[in-house]
Design a protein around this motif. Structure first.
Motif, short mmCIF file in Angstrom:
data_model
loop_
_atom_site.label_atom_id
_atom_site.label_comp_id
_atom_site.label_asym_id
_atom_site.label_seq_id
_atom_site.Cartn_x
_atom_site.Cartn_y
_atom_site.Cartn_z
N LYS A 12 23.77 30.60 54.98
CA LYS A 12 24.18 31.99 55.15
C LYS A 12 24.18 32.73 53.81
CE LYS A 12 26.93 31.18 59.29
NZ LYS A 12 28.23 31.43 59.97
N GLN A 13 24.28 34.04 53.89
CA GLN A 13 24.30 34.86 52.69
C GLN A 13 25.66 34.79 52.01
OE1 GLN A 13 23.07 38.80 53.98
NE2 GLN A 13 20.97 38.38 53.37
N ARG A 14 25.66 35.08 50.73
CA ARG A 14 26.90 35.15 49.97
C ARG A 14 27.66 36.41 50.39
NH1 ARG A 14 26.35 33.89 43.66
NH2 ARG A 14 25.19 32.19 44.68
N VAL A 15 28.96 36.26 50.65
CA VAL A 15 29.76 37.39 51.11
C VAL A 15 31.02 37.53 50.26
CG1 VAL A 15 28.91 37.28 53.46
CG2 VAL A 15 30.95 35.99 52.86
N LEU A 16 31.49 38.74 50.14
CA LEU A 16 32.67 39.04 49.36
C LEU A 16 33.92 38.56 50.09
CD1 LEU A 16 33.96 40.46 46.88
CD2 LEU A 16 33.98 42.54 48.27
N VAL A 17 34.79 37.87 49.36
CA VAL A 17 36.06 37.41 49.92
C VAL A 17 37.19 38.32 49.47
CG1 VAL A 17 37.74 35.53 49.97
CG2 VAL A 17 35.28 35.02 49.98
N ALA A 18 37.26 38.56 48.16
CA ALA A 18 38.36 39.35 47.60
C ALA A 18 37.96 39.89 46.25
CB ALA A 18 39.62 38.51 47.47
N SER A 19 38.55 41.02 45.88
CA SER A 19 38.29 41.62 44.58
C SER A 19 39.58 42.16 43.98
CB SER A 19 37.24 42.72 44.68
OG SER A 19 37.74 43.81 45.44
N ILE A 20 39.59 42.26 42.66
CA ILE A 20 40.75 42.81 41.97
C ILE A 20 40.26 43.57 40.74
CG2 ILE A 20 41.11 40.65 40.67
CD1 ILE A 20 44.16 41.30 40.85
N THR A 21 40.76 44.79 40.59
CA THR A 21 40.37 45.61 39.45
C THR A 21 41.23 45.29 38.23
OG1 THR A 21 41.93 47.39 39.92
CG2 THR A 21 39.81 47.46 41.08
N SER A 62 34.83 33.25 29.37
CA SER A 62 34.84 33.08 27.91
C SER A 62 33.54 33.61 27.33
CB SER A 62 35.01 31.60 27.55
OG SER A 62 33.93 30.84 28.05
N GLY A 63 33.56 33.89 26.03
CA GLY A 63 32.37 34.40 25.37
C GLY A 63 32.61 35.77 24.78
N ARG A 64 31.54 36.55 24.71
CA ARG A 64 31.60 37.87 24.10
C ARG A 64 32.15 38.88 25.12
NH1 ARG A 64 28.51 38.40 19.46
NH2 ARG A 64 28.16 40.61 19.90
N ILE A 65 33.47 38.99 25.13
CA ILE A 65 34.14 39.85 26.10
C ILE A 65 34.93 40.91 25.38
CG2 ILE A 65 35.86 39.94 27.94
CD1 ILE A 65 35.18 37.00 28.54
N PHE A 66 34.63 42.18 25.68
CA PHE A 66 35.46 43.27 25.18
C PHE A 66 36.55 43.57 26.18
CE2 PHE A 66 36.53 46.68 22.48
CZ PHE A 66 36.82 47.78 23.27
N SER A 67 36.13 43.71 27.44
CA SER A 67 37.10 43.88 28.52
C SER A 67 36.43 43.47 29.82
CB SER A 67 37.60 45.32 28.62
OG SER A 67 36.54 46.19 28.98
N ILE A 68 37.24 43.16 30.80
CA ILE A 68 36.72 42.80 32.12
C ILE A 68 37.20 43.82 33.13
CG2 ILE A 68 36.64 41.08 33.95
CD1 ILE A 68 37.05 38.93 31.90
N ASN A 69 36.28 44.39 33.86
CA ASN A 69 36.64 45.37 34.88
C ASN A 69 37.02 44.62 36.15
OD1 ASN A 69 36.04 47.44 33.05
ND2 ASN A 69 33.88 47.30 33.56
N THR A 70 36.17 44.66 37.14
CA THR A 70 36.45 44.00 38.40
C THR A 70 36.16 42.51 38.33
OG1 THR A 70 35.96 46.00 39.65
CG2 THR A 70 35.84 43.92 40.85
N MET A 71 37.01 41.72 38.98
CA MET A 71 36.74 40.30 39.18
C MET A 71 36.78 40.04 40.68
SD MET A 71 38.77 38.48 36.03
CE MET A 71 37.61 37.10 35.88
N ARG A 72 35.93 39.18 41.16
CA ARG A 72 35.79 38.95 42.59
C ARG A 72 35.58 37.48 42.90
NH1 ARG A 72 31.10 43.51 43.19
NH2 ARG A 72 32.39 45.36 42.90
#
Length: 120
Positions: A43-52, A25-35
């Motif tokens: 441990k370090q933060r690691v990528l689980v999944a992404s969607i364009t 929410s907030g000042r959003i024109f568009s959202i590209n990738t969400m992950r």
């Protein structure tokens, strides 16, 4: 400014399922990738999944076939359906979004994290 709010974490037995949600929410024109990322203790933060924004998805090898990422662009939301949960899935899960403003500039935002604990 943009806020990402996650929900849906909790305690589940191994083999069970959970659904994580994240709403932007907030000042959003568009959202590209969400992950979705996870960070296990120490441990370090690691990528689980992404969607364009076109719906293309990618998954970490450790979750392929078990987790599904989806999004509702009209609601600026992303979801993570987690099935066949394993003990090693225990972590804090973070939502990430790359948000574009009206000028075409991109900004990165993170949610506050939601705890997922898988018990035996």
């Amino acid at each position: 400014q943009v806020q990402l709010v996650e929900s849906g974490g909790g305690l589940v037995q191994a083999g069970g399922s959970l659904r994580l949600s994240c709403a932007a929410s907030g000042r959003i024109f568009s959202i590209n990738t969400m992950r979705w990322y996870l960070q296990a203790p120490g441990k370090q933060r690691v990528l689980v999944a992404s969607i364009t924004n076109g719906g293309s998805t990618r998954y970490a090898d450790s979750v392929k076939g078990r987790f599904t990422i989806s999004r509702d662009s009209a609601k600026n939301a992303v979801f993570l359906d987690m099935n066949s949960l394993k003990l090693e899935d225990t972590a804090v899960y973070y939502c990430y979004a790359e948000v574009a403003d009206a000028r075409g500039s991109n900004y990165q935002y993170w949610g506050q994290g939601t705890q997922v604990t898988v018990s035996s």
